[in-house]
Structures are given as C-alpha cells and as structure tokens.
Design an enzyme around this catalytic site. Structure first.
Site, PDB file in Angstrom:
ATOM      1  N   GLY A  68       0.853  -1.202   0.000  1.00  0.00           N
ATOM      2  CA  GLY A  68       0.000   0.000   0.000  1.00  0.00           C
ATOM      3  C   GLY A  68       0.877   1.236   0.000  1.00  0.00           C
ATOM      4  O   GLY A  68       0.526   2.271   0.578  1.00  0.00           O
TER       5      GLY A  68
ATOM      6  N   GLN B 255      -1.324   7.715   1.123  1.00  0.00           N
ATOM      7  CA  GLN B 255      -0.933   8.905   1.898  1.00  0.00           C
ATOM      8  C   GLN B 255       0.229   8.593   2.845  1.00  0.00           C
ATOM      9  O   GLN B 255       1.200   9.343   2.919  1.00  0.00           O
ATOM     10  CB  GLN B 255      -2.139   9.430   2.697  1.00  0.00           C
ATOM     11  CG  GLN B 255      -1.867  10.789   3.327  1.00  0.00           C
ATOM     12  CD  GLN B 255      -2.865  11.173   4.407  1.00  0.00           C
ATOM     13  OE1 GLN B 255      -3.707  10.372   4.836  1.00  0.00           O
ATOM     14  NE2 GLN B 255      -2.790  12.413   4.866  1.00  0.00           N
TER      15      GLN B 255
ATOM     16  N   ASP C  70       2.168  -2.005  -4.341  1.00  0.00           N
ATOM     17  CA  ASP C  70       0.802  -1.471  -4.349  1.00  0.00           C
ATOM     18  C   ASP C  70       0.102  -2.058  -5.567  1.00  0.00           C
ATOM     19  O   ASP C  70       0.768  -2.629  -6.441  1.00  0.00           O
ATOM     20  CB  ASP C  70       0.847   0.079  -4.444  1.00  0.00           C
ATOM     21  CG  ASP C  70      -0.411   0.747  -3.898  1.00  0.00           C
ATOM     22  OD1 ASP C  70      -1.483   0.571  -4.525  1.00  0.00           O
ATOM     23  OD2 ASP C  70      -0.338   1.434  -2.868  1.00  0.00           O
ATOM     24  N   ILE C  71      -1.246  -1.898  -5.630  1.00  0.00           N
ATOM     25  CA  ILE C  71      -1.936  -2.289  -6.870  1.00  0.00           C
ATOM     26  C   ILE C  71      -1.795  -1.191  -7.919  1.00  0.00           C
ATOM     27  O   ILE C  71      -2.114  -1.390  -9.072  1.00  0.00           O
ATOM     28  CB  ILE C  71      -3.443  -2.606  -6.656  1.00  0.00           C
ATOM     29  CG1 ILE C  71      -4.100  -1.554  -5.756  1.00  0.00           C
ATOM     30  CG2 ILE C  71      -3.646  -3.992  -6.095  1.00  0.00           C
ATOM     31  CD1 ILE C  71      -5.618  -1.673  -5.708  1.00  0.00           C
ATOM     32  N   ARG C  72      -1.352  -0.010  -7.490  1.00  0.00           N
ATOM     33  CA  ARG C  72      -1.140   1.076  -8.469  1.00  0.00           C
ATOM     34  C   ARG C  72       0.229   1.702  -8.235  1.00  0.00           C
ATOM     35  O   ARG C  72       0.696   1.786  -7.086  1.00  0.00           O
ATOM     36  CB  ARG C  72      -2.245   2.142  -8.339  1.00  0.00           C
ATOM     37  CG  ARG C  72      -2.274   2.799  -6.979  1.00  0.00           C
ATOM     38  CD  ARG C  72      -3.363   3.850  -6.823  1.00  0.00           C
ATOM     39  NE  ARG C  72      -3.449   4.283  -5.434  1.00  0.00           N
ATOM     40  CZ  ARG C  72      -3.154   5.485  -4.988  1.00  0.00           C
ATOM     41  NH1 ARG C  72      -2.763   6.423  -5.812  1.00  0.00           N
ATOM     42  NH2 ARG C  72      -3.252   5.789  -3.705  1.00  0.00           N
TER      43      ARG C  72
ATOM     44  N   ASP D 155      -1.255  -7.284  -5.338  1.00  0.00           N
ATOM     45  CA  ASP D 155      -2.576  -7.219  -4.708  1.00  0.00           C
ATOM     46  C   ASP D 155      -2.482  -8.028  -3.416  1.00  0.00           C
ATOM     47  O   ASP D 155      -2.270  -9.253  -3.462  1.00  0.00           O
ATOM     48  CB  ASP D 155      -3.637  -7.812  -5.655  1.00  0.00           C
ATOM     49  CG  ASP D 155      -5.027  -7.761  -5.034  1.00  0.00           C
ATOM     50  OD1 ASP D 155      -5.150  -7.526  -3.808  1.00  0.00           O
ATOM     51  OD2 ASP D 155      -6.006  -7.965  -5.779  1.00  0.00           O
ATOM     52  N   ILE D 156      -2.642  -7.385  -2.284  1.00  0.00           N
ATOM     53  CA  ILE D 156      -2.419  -8.048  -0.992  1.00  0.00           C
ATOM     54  C   ILE D 156      -3.402  -9.187  -0.753  1.00  0.00           C
ATOM     55  O   ILE D 156      -3.163 -10.060   0.080  1.00  0.00           O
ATOM     56  CB  ILE D 156      -2.466  -7.014   0.167  1.00  0.00           C
ATOM     57  CG1 ILE D 156      -1.958  -7.620   1.477  1.00  0.00           C
ATOM     58  CG2 ILE D 156      -3.863  -6.445   0.365  1.00  0.00           C
ATOM     59  CD1 ILE D 156      -0.590  -8.175   1.437  1.00  0.00           C
TER      60      ILE D 156
ATOM     61  N   TYR E 106     -15.439   0.143   8.646  1.00  0.00           N
ATOM     62  CA  TYR E 106     -13.990   0.358   8.793  1.00  0.00           C
ATOM     63  C   TYR E 106     -13.571   0.087  10.239  1.00  0.00           C
ATOM     64  O   TYR E 106     -12.609  -0.644  10.502  1.00  0.00           O
ATOM     65  CB  TYR E 106     -13.694   1.806   8.390  1.00  0.00           C
ATOM     66  CG  TYR E 106     -12.274   2.267   8.566  1.00  0.00           C
ATOM     67  CD1 TYR E 106     -11.238   1.727   7.816  1.00  0.00           C
ATOM     68  CD2 TYR E 106     -11.965   3.293   9.475  1.00  0.00           C
ATOM     69  CE1 TYR E 106      -9.939   2.190   7.956  1.00  0.00           C
ATOM     70  CE2 TYR E 106     -10.674   3.761   9.618  1.00  0.00           C
ATOM     71  CZ  TYR E 106      -9.658   3.204   8.862  1.00  0.00           C
ATOM     72  OH  TYR E 106      -8.367   3.666   9.013  1.00  0.00           O
TER      73      TYR E 106
ATOM     74  N   LYS F 269     -11.148  -2.801  11.779  1.00  0.00           N
ATOM     75  CA  LYS F 269      -9.932  -2.484  12.542  1.00  0.00           C
ATOM     76  C   LYS F 269      -9.969  -3.144  13.920  1.00  0.00           C
ATOM     77  O   LYS F 269      -8.956  -3.656  14.404  1.00  0.00           O
ATOM     78  CB  LYS F 269      -9.758  -0.966  12.680  1.00  0.00           C
ATOM     79  CG  LYS F 269      -9.384  -0.253  11.377  1.00  0.00           C
ATOM     80  CD  LYS F 269      -8.001  -0.673  10.891  1.00  0.00           C
ATOM     81  CE  LYS F 269      -7.557   0.106   9.675  1.00  0.00           C
ATOM     82  NZ  LYS F 269      -6.314  -0.394   9.072  1.00  0.00           N
TER      83      LYS F 269
HETATM   84  P1  NAD Z   1      -4.484   5.323   1.365  1.00  0.00           P
HETATM   85  O1  NAD Z   1      -5.862   5.000   0.906  1.00  0.00           O
HETATM   86  O2  NAD Z   1      -3.924   6.660   1.081  1.00  0.00           O
HETATM   87  O3  NAD Z   1      -3.460   4.237   0.787  1.00  0.00           O
HETATM   88  C1  NAD Z   1      -3.756   2.860   0.745  1.00  0.00           C
HETATM   89  C2  NAD Z   1      -2.984   2.268  -0.417  1.00  0.00           C
HETATM   90  O4  NAD Z   1      -3.319   0.882  -0.490  1.00  0.00           O
HETATM   91  C3  NAD Z   1      -3.356   2.880  -1.778  1.00  0.00           C
HETATM   92  O5  NAD Z   1      -2.211   3.337  -2.458  1.00  0.00           O
HETATM   93  C4  NAD Z   1      -4.029   1.746  -2.524  1.00  0.00           C
HETATM   94  O6  NAD Z   1      -3.770   1.751  -3.928  1.00  0.00           O
HETATM   95  C5  NAD Z   1      -3.407   0.534  -1.854  1.00  0.00           C
HETATM   96  N1  NAD Z   1      -4.226  -0.672  -2.000  1.00  0.00           N
HETATM   97  C6  NAD Z   1      -5.566  -0.771  -2.021  1.00  0.00           C
HETATM   98  N2  NAD Z   1      -5.929  -2.037  -2.219  1.00  0.00           N
HETATM   99  C7  NAD Z   1      -4.790  -2.746  -2.336  1.00  0.00           C
HETATM  100  C8  NAD Z   1      -4.536  -4.108  -2.536  1.00  0.00           C
HETATM  101  N3  NAD Z   1      -5.515  -5.000  -2.720  1.00  0.00           N
HETATM  102  N4  NAD Z   1      -3.260  -4.535  -2.581  1.00  0.00           N
HETATM  103  C9  NAD Z   1      -2.228  -3.639  -2.435  1.00  0.00           C
HETATM  104  N5  NAD Z   1      -2.432  -2.324  -2.258  1.00  0.00           N
HETATM  105  C10 NAD Z   1      -3.699  -1.884  -2.198  1.00  0.00           C
HETATM  106  O7  NAD Z   1      -4.427   4.997   2.926  1.00  0.00           O
HETATM  107  P2  NAD Z   1      -3.419   5.585   4.017  1.00  0.00           P
HETATM  108  O8  NAD Z   1      -4.013   6.824   4.544  1.00  0.00           O
HETATM  109  O9  NAD Z   1      -2.049   5.575   3.501  1.00  0.00           O
HETATM  110  O10 NAD Z   1      -3.613   4.487   5.159  1.00  0.00           O
HETATM  111  C11 NAD Z   1      -2.764   3.378   5.291  1.00  0.00           C
HETATM  112  C12 NAD Z   1      -3.229   2.558   6.483  1.00  0.00           C
HETATM  113  O11 NAD Z   1      -3.239   3.385   7.656  1.00  0.00           O
HETATM  114  C13 NAD Z   1      -4.639   1.983   6.357  1.00  0.00           C
HETATM  115  O12 NAD Z   1      -4.669   0.722   6.982  1.00  0.00           O
HETATM  116  C14 NAD Z   1      -5.485   2.942   7.147  1.00  0.00           C
HETATM  117  O13 NAD Z   1      -6.626   2.331   7.665  1.00  0.00           O
HETATM  118  C15 NAD Z   1      -4.533   3.345   8.257  1.00  0.00           C
HETATM  119  N6  NAD Z   1      -4.889   4.629   8.846  1.00  0.00           N
HETATM  120  C16 NAD Z   1      -4.755   5.778   8.130  1.00  0.00           C
HETATM  121  C17 NAD Z   1      -5.118   6.995   8.705  1.00  0.00           C
HETATM  122  C18 NAD Z   1      -4.986   8.289   7.960  1.00  0.00           C
HETATM  123  O14 NAD Z   1      -5.418   9.333   8.466  1.00  0.00           O
HETATM  124  N7  NAD Z   1      -4.359   8.308   6.782  1.00  0.00           N
HETATM  125  C19 NAD Z   1      -5.630   7.018  10.019  1.00  0.00           C
HETATM  126  C20 NAD Z   1      -5.801   5.811  10.686  1.00  0.00           C
HETATM  127  C21 NAD Z   1      -5.398   4.620  10.115  1.00  0.00           C
HETATM  128  N1  SER Z   2      -8.185   9.061   8.822  1.00  0.00           N
HETATM  129  C1  SER Z   2      -8.892   7.836   8.934  1.00  0.00           C
HETATM  130  C2  SER Z   2     -10.258   7.967   8.385  1.00  0.00           C
HETATM  131  O1  SER Z   2     -10.809   9.043   8.469  1.00  0.00           O
HETATM  132  C3  SER Z   2      -8.971   7.399  10.374  1.00  0.00           C
HETATM  133  O2  SER Z   2      -8.708   6.057  10.432  1.00  0.00           O
HETATM  134  O3  SER Z   2     -10.776   7.001   7.890  1.00  0.00           O
END
Ligand code: NAD
Ligand code: SER
Length: 310
Positions: free
Chosen positions: A8, A12, A34-36, A50-51, A140, A144
């Site tokens: 992934g 972000q 990542d898938i992209r 793809d995970i 979600y 989690k």
């Molecule tokens: P994001 O959506 O920006 O990135 C997720 C990435 O996973 C994307 O690039 C997507 O292409 C990739 N992805 C989706 N499906 C996939 C698959 N099947 N195989 C491989 N890759 C795949 O998310 P993020 O904000 O970077 O969050 C990452 C993790 O942190 C997540 O588990 C999210 O729940 C957790 N998290 C994020 C936040 C936040 O504020 N950003 C807060 C709490 C928890």
């Molecule tokens: N930033 C995340 C969301 O809003 C919190 O896990 O989904």
C-alpha cells in the site's frame, strides 16, 4: 540484514514511510508495493502486488528475501461505508495473508495500523483511554477492531511479532488522503492556497484527534524498532497528536490567509465523526516505548500552508 516490504506504498502514509525507511535502512532494502504505481516512482524497488493474493505475496517476499512487512493497504472510513463487503474483505484478507507468513516464520515482524475508528458512540469521547468500551459503528472500525483482536491472538497463540498503532487522522502535503473522515483537515489547505471558499463536510464544533505525518512516521518506525519486550500491548496502542475542531483549524489557517472563507455542509461523514473520540490518552505508548508527539496545531498549519502545492 533488514529487508522490508511496504504494502500500500502509493497511498498517503506509504509515500512518506517508504522514503523514511529508505533513508534509514537503505534504498535497496525497502521494497514498495501497491496495486497502483505512485504518481512519481522514487528510486528503489517497486512491485505491483494485490495483498489479497497470498501466492503473489509469497513470491514477492521470497524474491526479495523480505523479513519485515508494513501492511498499509486498506479501505478507509468514508470509502468503506460505500462498499462495506469489499472493505471487510480487503481489510481482513490482507491482514491474514501477512499474519500467516509471520506464523509460518517466513517473515519476522509485522506492522499493521489500526485507527481511532475502533471506538464508537458508547466510548468515552474525551481523553479516550487505551482500554475502554469499543463498539464501532462503521465497517472500517469493525474491521480495525477485529484486526486488533487477530493481531493479539496471533501474538499470543503463535508468537508472531506484530506491532500496531491506532493512528489519529493524518495530515500531510506529499500525497492526498485516500477517502477518510479526517480528510477535511488536509483539503482545507488546498482551498486556502487556491484562494477558494472551503466547503467543510463536518460541523464547525466537531473535535477529532489528528496528527502531522512526520510524527506518525516517527511513531511507526519507533514502535517497529523498539525492543520486543517493550511492546506489551499486542492489539494496538492509542497514539495522540493534536485534537481540534474544523473551526479551530480554520482560525489557524486564517492567520496565514486573512481573507479565507469557510462554509459548513455536513454530509454522511458527520455521523462517522460523531461516533469517534475527540481526544486520546496515549500514556501507554509513552510509558512502554517512549512515544512523544512534537507538532502542535500552529506548527502544523504553518508547515501545511507553506508546502501544499496547487
Ligand atoms: P491510502 O488510501 O492513502 O493508501 C492505501 C494504499 O493501499 C493505496 O495506495 C491503494 O492503492 C493501496 N491498495 C488498495 N488495495 C490494495 C490491494 N488490494 N493490494 C495492495 N495495495 C492496495 O491509505 P493511508 O491513509 O495511507 O492508510 C494506510 C493505512 O493506515 C490503512 O490501513 C489505514 O486504515 C490506516 N490509517 C490511516 C489513517 C490516515 O489518516 N491516513 C488514520 C488511521 C489509520
Ligand atoms: N483518517 C482515517 C479515516 O478518516 C482514520 O482512520 O478514515
């Protein structure tokens, strides 16, 4: 020799985590996947993966001699509500595929992020404790919370070394957020820089726990690098940065752009935000592995305003 796989990595968090891991452990020792593909592919190995495909995951792990996995692939809160069954499938299958590699001793260590979304409307909202009522009302949050229980189960039953943090909403300018309820706190800076009126999808007085990305990346690597005996909580650690409402961050941005305007148009994400804590007690992370946040709201606003590119 440390060989890390980030799954992934184009999202972000992954965009910034890969860069910092490569700074610390060497470019060739950190495989992004990542898938992209990311918008700009940084120097270093990348695999399209793809995970949910356990065979391809095993092949990538074996090809690169991976011993640590950071699993970031998931659907976030707002996107997950639009496709609950798929969100459950992705968020759970991805975790099992990685935990099973650790159970089989193919890899040594796993990082998997949880979220403030594990809490729900019956949880105390102020200074939410590490151990408390947890009845999440979003798919979600349910995924989690289930993930946390499975992490603890794998740690206790099979000796898997899995480490986890309940991230608050993360704020960064390198890569856009991927469909969460806290995204407004990033979007507001893009509107301010474009000199547009900002339409906020949450009400002005909705407090949520947030954190600047640099703090989150440091916490992630710190918990992974801490001696195993310090990681006493095997489900996931509360982590706190800054708590604020839309009105509070708007007032901070207006100090940097005095003509900036905001309107409040709450949508379906308001109900999600209303079910989450307003602030978090992270004393266990502080005590167990020395966590301390470094950024306050004014630092965060200044950095975001100066760096967001429009
Ligand atoms: P994001 O959506 O920006 O990135 C997720 C990435 O996973 C994307 O690039 C997507 O292409 C990739 N992805 C989706 N499906 C996939 C698959 N099947 N195989 C491989 N890759 C795949 O998310 P993020 O904000 O970077 O969050 C990452 C993790 O942190 C997540 O588990 C999210 O729940 C957790 N998290 C994020 C936040 C936040 O504020 N950003 C807060 C709490 C928890
Ligand atoms: N930033 C995340 C969301 O809003 C919190 O896990 O989904």
């Amino acid at each position: 020799m440390k060989k890390i796989l980030v799954v992934g990595s184009s999202g972000q968090i992954g965009t910034e985590l890969v860069l910092e891991l490569r700074n610390r452990f060497g470019t060739q020792n950190v495989v992004a996947s990542d898938i992209r593909k990311p918008e700009s592919l940084p120097e270093g190995p990348f695999e399209e993966l793809d995970i949910m495909n356990a065979e391809v995951l095993s092949a990538v792990v074996s090809k690169h001699g991976i011993n640590e996995v950071y699993l970031l692939a998931a659907l976030l809160s707002a996107t997950a509500e639009k496709n609950p069954e798929f969100a459950w499938k992705l968020n759970m299958e991805g975790l099992f595929n990685v935990l099973n590699l650790a159970k089989d001793k193919v890899i040594k260590k796993v990082f998997w992020p949880s979220s403030i979304a594990v809490f729900g409307p019956t949880t105390p909202r102020v200074n939410t404790p590490q151990f408390t009522v947890m009845e999440p009302s979003t798919v979600y949050g349910i995924s989690k919370l289930a993930g946390e229980r499975w992490c603890e189960y794998y740690a206790k039953q099979y000796g898997v070394d899995v480490r986890s943090i309940r991230y608050p909403g993360l704020i960064s300018y390198t890569s856009l957020p991927g469909g969460g309820t806290t995204d407004y706190a990033v979007d507001i800076f893009y509107s301010a820089k474009k000199k547009e009126k900002f339409s906020c999808f949450l009400k002005e007085d909705t407090p949520l726990p947030m954190m600047y990305m640099e703090d989150a990346i440091r916490a992630t690597i710190d918990i992974m690098e801490a001696p195993e005996e310090q990681i006493k909580i095997k489900s996931s650690y509360n982590l706190a940065g800054i708590s604020f409402t839309p009105e509070e961050i708007y007032n901070e941005v207006r100090k940097l752009s005095p003509d900036f305007e905001i309107e409040y148009k709450p949508d379906f994400r308001q109900a999600i935000a209303d079910s989450w804590p307003g602030s978090i007690d992270d004393s266990r992370a502080q005590e167990d592995w020395g966590w301390k946040s470094r950024y306050n709201l004014s630092d965060l606003a200044q950095i975001m305003f100066n760096n967001v590119q429009v």
